[in-house]
Design a protein around this motif. Sequence first.
Motif, PDB file in Angstrom:
ATOM      1  N   ALA A  73      16.016  14.602  -7.930  1.00 37.20           N
ATOM      2  CA  ALA A  73      14.703  15.497  -8.123  1.00 37.20           C
ATOM      3  C   ALA A  73      14.426  15.342  -9.222  1.00 37.20           C
ATOM      4  O   ALA A  73      13.360  15.540 -10.127  1.00 37.20           O
ATOM      5  N   ARG A  74      16.023  16.091 -10.745  1.00 34.13           N
ATOM      6  CA  ARG A  74      15.393  16.646 -12.097  1.00 34.13           C
ATOM      7  C   ARG A  74      14.965  14.850 -12.471  1.00 34.13           C
ATOM      8  O   ARG A  74      14.150  15.300 -13.514  1.00 34.13           O
ATOM      9  N   ALA A  75      15.577  13.989 -11.860  1.00 29.47           N
ATOM     10  CA  ALA A  75      15.827  12.779 -13.111  1.00 29.47           C
ATOM     11  C   ALA A  75      14.144  11.615 -13.207  1.00 29.47           C
ATOM     12  O   ALA A  75      13.332  11.830 -13.796  1.00 29.47           O
ATOM     13  N   PHE A  76      13.987  12.043 -11.750  1.00 30.47           N
ATOM     14  CA  PHE A  76      12.659  11.899 -11.848  1.00 30.47           C
ATOM     15  C   PHE A  76      11.686  12.594 -12.047  1.00 30.47           C
ATOM     16  O   PHE A  76      10.262  12.710 -13.026  1.00 30.47           O
ATOM     17  N   GLU A  77      11.584  13.624 -12.346  1.00 27.70           N
ATOM     18  CA  GLU A  77      10.973  15.063 -12.667  1.00 27.70           C
ATOM     19  C   GLU A  77      10.815  15.009 -14.147  1.00 27.70           C
ATOM     20  O   GLU A  77       9.540  14.869 -14.852  1.00 27.70           O
ATOM     21  N   ASN A  78      11.852  14.338 -14.554  1.00 28.84           N
ATOM     22  CA  ASN A  78      12.088  14.043 -16.165  1.00 28.84           C
ATOM     23  C   ASN A  78      12.064  13.728 -16.651  1.00 28.84           C
ATOM     24  O   ASN A  78      11.835  13.470 -18.507  1.00 28.84           O
ATOM     25  N   TYR A  79      11.850  12.401 -16.596  1.00 30.16           N
ATOM     26  CA  TYR A  79      11.875  11.107 -16.590  1.00 30.16           C
ATOM     27  C   TYR A  79      10.699  10.582 -17.468  1.00 30.16           C
ATOM     28  O   TYR A  79       9.932  10.723 -16.133  1.00 30.16           O
ATOM     29  N   SER A  80      10.297  10.465 -18.370  1.00 31.78           N
ATOM     30  CA  SER A  80       9.053   9.881 -18.617  1.00 31.78           C
ATOM     31  C   SER A  80       9.279   8.292 -18.627  1.00 31.78           C
ATOM     32  O   SER A  80       9.358   7.955 -19.387  1.00 31.78           O
ATOM     33  N   GLY A  81       8.068   7.618 -17.988  1.00 33.44           N
ATOM     34  CA  GLY A  81       7.886   5.965 -18.201  1.00 33.44           C
ATOM     35  C   GLY A  81       6.970   5.780 -17.148  1.00 33.44           C
ATOM     36  O   GLY A  81       6.326   7.068 -16.259  1.00 33.44           O
ATOM     37  N   ASN A  82       7.015   4.147 -17.054  1.00 35.11           N
ATOM     38  CA  ASN A  82       6.253   3.859 -15.543  1.00 35.11           C
ATOM     39  C   ASN A  82       6.769   4.220 -14.105  1.00 35.11           C
ATOM     40  O   ASN A  82       8.083   4.548 -14.576  1.00 35.11           O
ATOM     41  N   LEU A  83       6.263   3.969 -13.461  1.00 34.51           N
ATOM     42  CA  LEU A  83       7.172   3.945 -11.574  1.00 34.51           C
ATOM     43  C   LEU A  83       8.339   4.042 -11.901  1.00 34.51           C
ATOM     44  O   LEU A  83       9.492   4.144 -11.168  1.00 34.51           O
ATOM     45  N   GLU A  84       8.469   2.486 -11.987  1.00 36.62           N
ATOM     46  CA  GLU A  84       9.902   1.658 -11.471  1.00 36.62           C
ATOM     47  C   GLU A  84      11.101   2.398 -12.525  1.00 36.62           C
ATOM     48  O   GLU A  84      12.046   2.588 -12.459  1.00 36.62           O
ATOM     49  N   ASP A  85      11.198   2.572 -13.643  1.00 36.86           N
ATOM     50  CA  ASP A  85      11.719   3.309 -14.448  1.00 36.86           C
ATOM     51  C   ASP A  85      11.981   4.935 -13.557  1.00 36.86           C
ATOM     52  O   ASP A  85      13.556   5.340 -14.238  1.00 36.86           O
ATOM     53  N   ARG A  86      11.327   5.318 -13.454  1.00 36.55           N
ATOM     54  CA  ARG A  86      11.526   6.355 -13.001  1.00 36.55           C
ATOM     55  C   ARG A  86      12.337   6.323 -12.267  1.00 36.55           C
ATOM     56  O   ARG A  86      12.995   7.390 -11.224  1.00 36.55           O
ATOM     57  N   LEU A  87      11.686   5.744 -10.503  1.00 35.25           N
ATOM     58  CA  LEU A  87      12.415   5.570  -9.028  1.00 35.25           C
ATOM     59  C   LEU A  87      14.296   5.167  -9.413  1.00 35.25           C
ATOM     60  O   LEU A  87      15.182   5.793  -8.993  1.00 35.25           O
ATOM     61  N   MET A  88      14.472   3.936 -11.055  1.00 40.18           N
ATOM     62  CA  MET A  88      16.197   3.653 -10.862  1.00 40.18           C
ATOM     63  C   MET A  88      16.708   5.322 -12.095  1.00 40.18           C
ATOM     64  O   MET A  88      17.682   5.083 -11.683  1.00 40.18           O
ATOM     65  N   ALA A  89      15.530   6.101 -12.419  1.00 39.57           N
ATOM     66  CA  ALA A  89      16.626   7.337 -13.290  1.00 39.57           C
ATOM     67  C   ALA A  89      16.807   7.894 -11.802  1.00 39.57           C
ATOM     68  O   ALA A  89      17.820   8.837 -12.593  1.00 39.57           O
ATOM     69  N   ALA A  90      16.415   8.166 -10.827  1.00 39.05           N
ATOM     70  CA  ALA A  90      16.972   8.737  -9.966  1.00 39.05           C
ATOM     71  C   ALA A  90      17.933   8.130  -9.119  1.00 39.05           C
ATOM     72  O   ALA A  90      18.562   8.716  -8.647  1.00 39.05           O
ATOM     73  N   LEU A  91      18.222   6.860  -9.213  1.00 35.44           N
ATOM     74  CA  LEU A  91      18.920   6.899  -8.600  1.00 35.44           C
ATOM     75  C   LEU A  91      20.012   6.915  -9.063  1.00 35.44           C
ATOM     76  O   LEU A  91      21.078   6.707  -8.164  1.00 35.44           O
ATOM     77  N   LYS A  92      20.077   6.159 -10.540  1.00 34.90           N
ATOM     78  CA  LYS A  92      21.376   6.276 -11.408  1.00 34.90           C
ATOM     79  C   LYS A  92      21.737   8.295 -11.095  1.00 34.90           C
ATOM     80  O   LYS A  92      22.625   7.998 -11.543  1.00 34.90           O
ATOM     81  N   ALA A  93      21.003   8.770 -11.232  1.00 36.96           N
ATOM     82  CA  ALA A  93      20.726  10.383 -11.255  1.00 36.96           C
ATOM     83  C   ALA A  93      21.958  10.427 -10.179  1.00 36.96           C
ATOM     84  O   ALA A  93      23.234  11.304  -9.761  1.00 36.96           O
TER      85      ALA A  93
END
Length: 325
Positions: free
Chosen positions: A156-176
């Motif tokens: 949740a934190r990764a998705f909320e805090n990552y700025s970028g397009n949707l695919e990058d934010r989804l990937m940020a959540a998976l990596k977190a």
Amino acid sequence: MKSILLSIFFISFLAQSQVYKKSEPFTHTYSIVALDETTGEMGVAVQSHWFSVGSLVIYGEAEVGVVATQSLVNPAYGPKGLALMKQGLKPQQALEVLLANDEGQAYRQVAMLNKEGLTATHTGKLCIEEAGHKRGKNYSVQANMMLKNTVVDAMARAFENYSGNLEDRLMAALKAAEREQGDIRGKQSAAILIVNAKATGNSWQDTKMELRVEDSDNPIEELERLVKVHKAYDFMNKGDVAMENGDSKTAEDMYLNAQQMFPENLEMQYWYAVNLLNNNDIDKALPILKSIFETNNNWRTLTSRLVRSKLLNVSPEVLKTVMEL
């Protein structure tokens, strides 16, 4: 009255066969469903220690929503959930209809999101610990059979805090999730699906991105690589359309964007150089083509064939110079 009766019949039909079977896949995992507030795109991404998780867990339809169905997965929640939302039910209403008719609902973990960003999530009481979910504005994250109970908060934190397009934010959540050690069993497959805000009726236009890593020692890393390749080839596709429309300047720009992402890719170098020729930037194109031909002479053979297809528009003298590189 007739439309109301049809809707009731339709919902009843969709809710049938929601029965738990011991043979159902053991797809314990973590996932995210989310909406891009700016573009209206909706996405779902997942990782699991299970083969081909994307073929079982993630579903989406443009202008409708996305669904993740996991744990002891009942894949019917995907298409049926989308159908119910398409009929006008809110995610919570659709989820309640399906759960009410599912004898195995205690084993299910399901998340739904619609085009308005509304979400609904269910974590059954018999899902294997650590299991839980967290919902925020325009998203829901959910996980079960995790090593630690910190996964959903990290996602949740990764998705909320990552700025970028949707695919990058989804990937940020998976990596977190993976940084929190994710699935207690390890990792094996991952997938991402993004659908457009508006539907055209053509599936190849309505789906922005659909990528799967079926079996890998590092599925998140491989999925991230594929996302980057997809972005580059999106530029390539736009370049192809521009070439088809005779807009060689736009084509050149698109191919250059792709090449800058993958400088060693011969295909991207080649079409960029071809459009340099079409734009009479001969001196810039020749050294690029010479290097390509020296690496693989088949590209030289291809070049002569482009003239007949009207994708290469140069004088006979320029073509002769190119072919003699």
